[in-house]
Motif scaffolding. Structure first.
Motif, PDB file in Angstrom:
ATOM      1  N   LYS A 208       0.865  -1.173   0.000  1.00  0.00           N
ATOM      2  CA  LYS A 208       0.000   0.000   0.000  1.00  0.00           C
ATOM      3  C   LYS A 208       0.905   1.228   0.000  1.00  0.00           C
ATOM      4  CE  LYS A 208      -3.665  -2.367   2.553  1.00  0.00           C
ATOM      5  NZ  LYS A 208      -4.448  -2.421   3.811  1.00  0.00           N
ATOM      6  N   GLN A 209       1.063   1.810  -1.169  1.00  0.00           N
ATOM      7  CA  GLN A 209       2.018   2.897  -1.320  1.00  0.00           C
ATOM      8  C   GLN A 209       1.400   4.238  -0.938  1.00  0.00           C
ATOM      9  OE1 GLN A 209       3.850   2.920  -5.139  1.00  0.00           O
ATOM     10  NE2 GLN A 209       4.490   0.792  -5.058  1.00  0.00           N
ATOM     11  N   GLU A 210       2.198   5.010  -0.234  1.00  0.00           N
ATOM     12  CA  GLU A 210       1.813   6.371   0.133  1.00  0.00           C
ATOM     13  C   GLU A 210       2.592   7.323  -0.755  1.00  0.00           C
ATOM     14  OE1 GLU A 210       2.199   9.481   3.880  1.00  0.00           O
ATOM     15  OE2 GLU A 210       2.924   7.433   4.062  1.00  0.00           O
ATOM     16  N   THR A 211       1.879   8.108  -1.532  1.00  0.00           N
ATOM     17  CA  THR A 211       2.539   9.018  -2.459  1.00  0.00           C
ATOM     18  C   THR A 211       2.980  10.278  -1.710  1.00  0.00           C
ATOM     19  OG1 THR A 211       1.179   8.209  -4.281  1.00  0.00           O
ATOM     20  CG2 THR A 211       2.309  10.315  -4.598  1.00  0.00           C
ATOM     21  N   LEU A 212       4.289  10.493  -1.687  1.00  0.00           N
ATOM     22  CA  LEU A 212       4.817  11.681  -1.032  1.00  0.00           C
ATOM     23  C   LEU A 212       4.731  12.872  -1.979  1.00  0.00           C
ATOM     24  CD1 LEU A 212       8.096  10.302   0.604  1.00  0.00           C
ATOM     25  CD2 LEU A 212       6.086  11.095   1.816  1.00  0.00           C
ATOM     26  N   PRO A 213       4.559  14.068  -1.460  1.00  0.00           N
ATOM     27  CA  PRO A 213       4.664  15.252  -2.318  1.00  0.00           C
ATOM     28  C   PRO A 213       6.111  15.391  -2.793  1.00  0.00           C
ATOM     29  CG  PRO A 213       4.578  15.887  -0.007  1.00  0.00           C
ATOM     30  CD  PRO A 213       4.289  14.413  -0.052  1.00  0.00           C
ATOM     31  N   THR A 241      13.350  13.856   2.787  1.00  0.00           N
ATOM     32  CA  THR A 241      13.153  12.419   2.981  1.00  0.00           C
ATOM     33  C   THR A 241      14.518  11.746   3.065  1.00  0.00           C
ATOM     34  OG1 THR A 241      10.998  12.218   1.923  1.00  0.00           O
ATOM     35  CG2 THR A 241      12.368  10.274   1.881  1.00  0.00           C
ATOM     36  N   MET A 242      14.648  10.819   3.991  1.00  0.00           N
ATOM     37  CA  MET A 242      15.861  10.002   4.081  1.00  0.00           C
ATOM     38  C   MET A 242      15.494   8.558   3.760  1.00  0.00           C
ATOM     39  SD  MET A 242      18.262   9.055   7.364  1.00  0.00           S
ATOM     40  CE  MET A 242      19.339  10.482   7.265  1.00  0.00           C
ATOM     41  N   ILE A 243      16.259   7.951   2.867  1.00  0.00           N
ATOM     42  CA  ILE A 243      16.078   6.543   2.507  1.00  0.00           C
ATOM     43  C   ILE A 243      17.354   5.814   2.894  1.00  0.00           C
ATOM     44  CG2 ILE A 243      15.608   4.907   0.647  1.00  0.00           C
ATOM     45  CD1 ILE A 243      14.506   7.414  -0.914  1.00  0.00           C
ATOM     46  N   ALA A 244      17.238   4.776   3.726  1.00  0.00           N
ATOM     47  CA  ALA A 244      18.439   4.118   4.232  1.00  0.00           C
ATOM     48  C   ALA A 244      18.188   2.646   4.514  1.00  0.00           C
ATOM     49  CB  ALA A 244      18.924   4.802   5.513  1.00  0.00           C
ATOM     50  N   ILE A 284      11.392  15.089   9.312  1.00  0.00           N
ATOM     51  CA  ILE A 284      12.077  14.362   8.241  1.00  0.00           C
ATOM     52  C   ILE A 284      11.324  13.051   7.999  1.00  0.00           C
ATOM     53  CG2 ILE A 284      14.220  13.206   7.541  1.00  0.00           C
ATOM     54  CD1 ILE A 284      15.694  15.130   9.467  1.00  0.00           C
ATOM     55  N   THR A 285      10.957  12.799   6.758  1.00  0.00           N
ATOM     56  CA  THR A 285      10.341  11.515   6.417  1.00  0.00           C
ATOM     57  C   THR A 285      11.455  10.473   6.301  1.00  0.00           C
ATOM     58  OG1 THR A 285       8.540  12.576   5.205  1.00  0.00           O
ATOM     59  CG2 THR A 285       8.964  10.250   4.729  1.00  0.00           C
ATOM     60  N   ILE A 286      11.417   9.480   7.176  1.00  0.00           N
ATOM     61  CA  ILE A 286      12.469   8.450   7.180  1.00  0.00           C
ATOM     62  C   ILE A 286      11.903   7.151   6.649  1.00  0.00           C
ATOM     63  CG2 ILE A 286      14.063   7.117   8.599  1.00  0.00           C
ATOM     64  CD1 ILE A 286      14.210   9.466  10.509  1.00  0.00           C
ATOM     65  N   LYS A 287      12.499   6.650   5.588  1.00  0.00           N
ATOM     66  CA  LYS A 287      12.111   5.368   5.013  1.00  0.00           C
ATOM     67  C   LYS A 287      13.292   4.417   5.194  1.00  0.00           C
ATOM     68  CE  LYS A 287       9.137   5.415   1.635  1.00  0.00           C
ATOM     69  NZ  LYS A 287       7.919   5.339   2.446  1.00  0.00           N
ATOM     70  N   SER A 318      12.115  14.465  -6.481  1.00  0.00           N
ATOM     71  CA  SER A 318      12.885  15.354  -5.608  1.00  0.00           C
ATOM     72  C   SER A 318      13.648  16.385  -6.435  1.00  0.00           C
ATOM     73  CB  SER A 318      13.860  14.530  -4.757  1.00  0.00           C
ATOM     74  OG  SER A 318      14.491  15.328  -3.795  1.00  0.00           O
ATOM     75  N   LYS A 319      13.712  17.607  -5.905  1.00  0.00           N
ATOM     76  CA  LYS A 319      14.468  18.660  -6.591  1.00  0.00           C
ATOM     77  C   LYS A 319      15.967  18.378  -6.549  1.00  0.00           C
ATOM     78  CE  LYS A 319      11.097  22.293  -5.491  1.00  0.00           C
ATOM     79  NZ  LYS A 319      10.863  23.564  -4.746  1.00  0.00           N
ATOM     80  N   THR A 320      16.433  17.853  -5.396  1.00  0.00           N
ATOM     81  CA  THR A 320      17.861  17.531  -5.261  1.00  0.00           C
ATOM     82  C   THR A 320      18.007  16.181  -4.576  1.00  0.00           C
ATOM     83  OG1 THR A 320      18.085  18.585  -3.091  1.00  0.00           O
ATOM     84  CG2 THR A 320      18.518  19.967  -5.032  1.00  0.00           C
TER      85      THR A 320
END
Length: 522
Positions: A208-213, A241-244, A284-287, A318-320
């Protein structure tokens, strides 16, 4: 047993338990059973929401096994042995999560695990001195709590020598699924999920994916560089957002840290906890436990926006982007190495050293990590031989002096490791060549600890940004890569001297550069 400090900490942790939890200890005779019973008695004494009962249960392996029950039913979390040392936190978290405390797994991962429709029985063999093992135990405990089809059992290998011998286990963590080997050595939650997807691909349908802005900054990596980059970006008021794979990165595996300025002494676990706490102070959105599979540059309609494709199928714009993916242990790349990981080939002397008590082992690598590993192992094994490719050791002289004065350490220089030799599923020898004479030799031994440095985790950006022949991402003095809007920092880059304090500074710099880029491009 538990001291007053731990008991008081337990009282604090369990003060907000939402549901009662019962620890069910199996009956029978065992030399360690009284010690386990005393340990569990202390644990349940801290709150009325915890109860200890003794009963014969077919679900429990032995007299030193216990399981967690909620509302009179086992919830799939079992322990065989006394979960002290590093595993004490696994027990505490299992109790709290069983009582209603929210799991810390990403919602996408939770959706995947809930989709498992067939019985999965995990067994995790651990050493109480292993600092990597709790991550695996705690992840699988959460899997069990999410899905009634999953059970998991922590097994202290030191208390089950016959089982260790029967399964040829020579390293931890060693994970079995339904009686077959599933994973060996250091493995994080993300990789556990990937392996589950490989054997049960249908669970991906449950995502169930949550679409981030659209994000201003997406940081890939959760080590010191990534954490610094995320915090600095959040402090600028940016959407971050941090993806780790895991918060802490390599730091989490570091036993002692004494060169982080203003902090005379700490450990990897403590520093990781501090970094997590600092992250929690910001929006911070942490995934965590996820991986970025690929990055797309900007399209014609959105030239300045990058698109990230995650291992779960999620997509983030993402912009950057700030790349802070760090590095992993470098492998020897010789025949017999990969085939024998966990059966005599290891990368963590602190974790796997106890399995080679009284035996002869090798350390490949004569840098600081190699000589430190040899000194560590010398206190556990019969003898250590260090194999160094170069004519001289690269370690600091103070370490070399200690190794030279230790009668249990021998050092071979100017030798090239050529093959790991094994028989009946166990390492028996290491083949090497004398680089001066060209002569080939074999040294009989039971374990090989590889300590030859690190390799950057940059494969997923091949073709996106420029890298050196060694895989390091090339950056300028501002952390900018060859691709506008993509920055990099820490051990994955060309910045010399891979140190925690340097990585933190580079992460902050990359964040400031990304902020400057966003201001100019807006």
């Amino acid at each position: 047993m538990l001291n007053n400090e731990l008991i008081n900490a337990l009282k604090t942790y369990t003060a907000n338990m939402q549901h009662a939890v019962t620890l069910v200890l199996n009956t029978g005779e065992h030399p360690k059973r009284d010690e386990l019973k005393q340990f569990l008695t202390q644990v349940v004494s801290v709150t009325d929401n915890l109860t200890l009962v003794e009963q014969t249960s077919p679900e429990l392996r032995s007299p030193i096994s216990f399981g967690l029950q909620v509302d009179g039913k086992f919830n799939g979390v079992f322990f065989s042995g006394i979960p002290g040392g590093h595993e004490f936190s696994s027990l505490v978290l299992a109790i709290l999560h069983s009582s209603g405390t929210n799991l810390k797994l990403d919602q996408t991962i939770q959706s995947l695990i809930k989709g498992v429709s067939k019985p999965l029985k995990f067994e995790v063999f651990v050493s109480l001195s292993c600092h990597n093992c709790p991550d695996v135990v705690q992840s699988l405990n959460q899997f069990a709590l999410l899905n009634d089809n999953i059970t998991t059992e922590m097994i202290d290998g030191g208390l089950y020598p016959e089982l260790i011998e029967q399964r040829n286990i020579q390293g931890v963590p060693s994970v079995y699924l339904n009686g077959e080997i599933f994973a060996n050595g250091q493995i994080d939650t993300g990789k556990l999920v990937e392996k589950l997807l490989s054997i049960a691909p249908e669970i991906a349908n449950n995502i169930k994916q949550e679409t981030l802005p659209q994000q201003d900054v997406t940081v890939i990596g959760g080590g010191p560089a990534g954490v610094a980059a995320a915090i600095y970006s959040a402090r600028k008021g940016l959407k971050v957002t941090m993806i780790a794979d895991r918060i802490g990165g390599q730091v989490k595996d570091t036993v002692g840290i004494e060169n982080l300025i203003s902090v005379p002494k700490t450990t990897g676990t403590e520093l990781t906890g501090n970094m997590q706490s600092h992250l929690d102070d910001y929006d911070i959105t942490i995934k965590e436990h996820l991986r970025v599979d690929r990055i797309e540059r900007g399209s014609s309609d959105k030239p300045s926006v990058k698109t990230l494709h995650l291992s779960t199928g999620e997509v983030i714009e993402s912009k950057t982007i700030i790349l802070a993916t760090g590095a992993n242990w470098r492998e020897l790349g010789v025949p017999g190495e990969k085939e024998n990981i966990g059966n005599g080939v290891a990368y963590c002397p602190h974790c796997d050293g106890p399995f080679f008590k009284g035996k002869d082992v090798a350390v490949v690598g004569g840098g600081n990590s190699g000589i430190e590993a040899a000194l560590d192992l010398a206190g556990m094994v019969n003898h250590v031989t260090v194999f160094e490719f170069m004519p001289e050791l690269k370690a600091d002289q103070v370490l070399i002096d200690k190794a030279d004065s230790n009668p249990k350490i021998s050092i071979l220089k100017n030798v090239a490791t050529t093959e790991v030799i094994a028989e009946n599923g166990k390492v028996t020898a290491l083949a090497y060549t004398d680089r001066v004479t060209g002569e080939q030799h074999q040294q009989a031994l039971s374990g090989i600890f590889v300590q030859i440095g690190l390799v950057p985790n940059s494969g997923f950006v091949d073709g996106v940004v420029d890298r050196t022949k060694h895989g390091e991402i090339i950056i300028d003095e501002k952390g900018q890569t060859s691709e506008p809007g993509i920055f990099a920092c820490g051990d994955v880059t060309t910045v010399p001297y891979k140190q925690i304090v340097i990585a933190m500074g580079e992460g902050a710099k990359a964040s400031l550069s990304a902020f400057d880029y966003i201001i100019r491009e807006s």
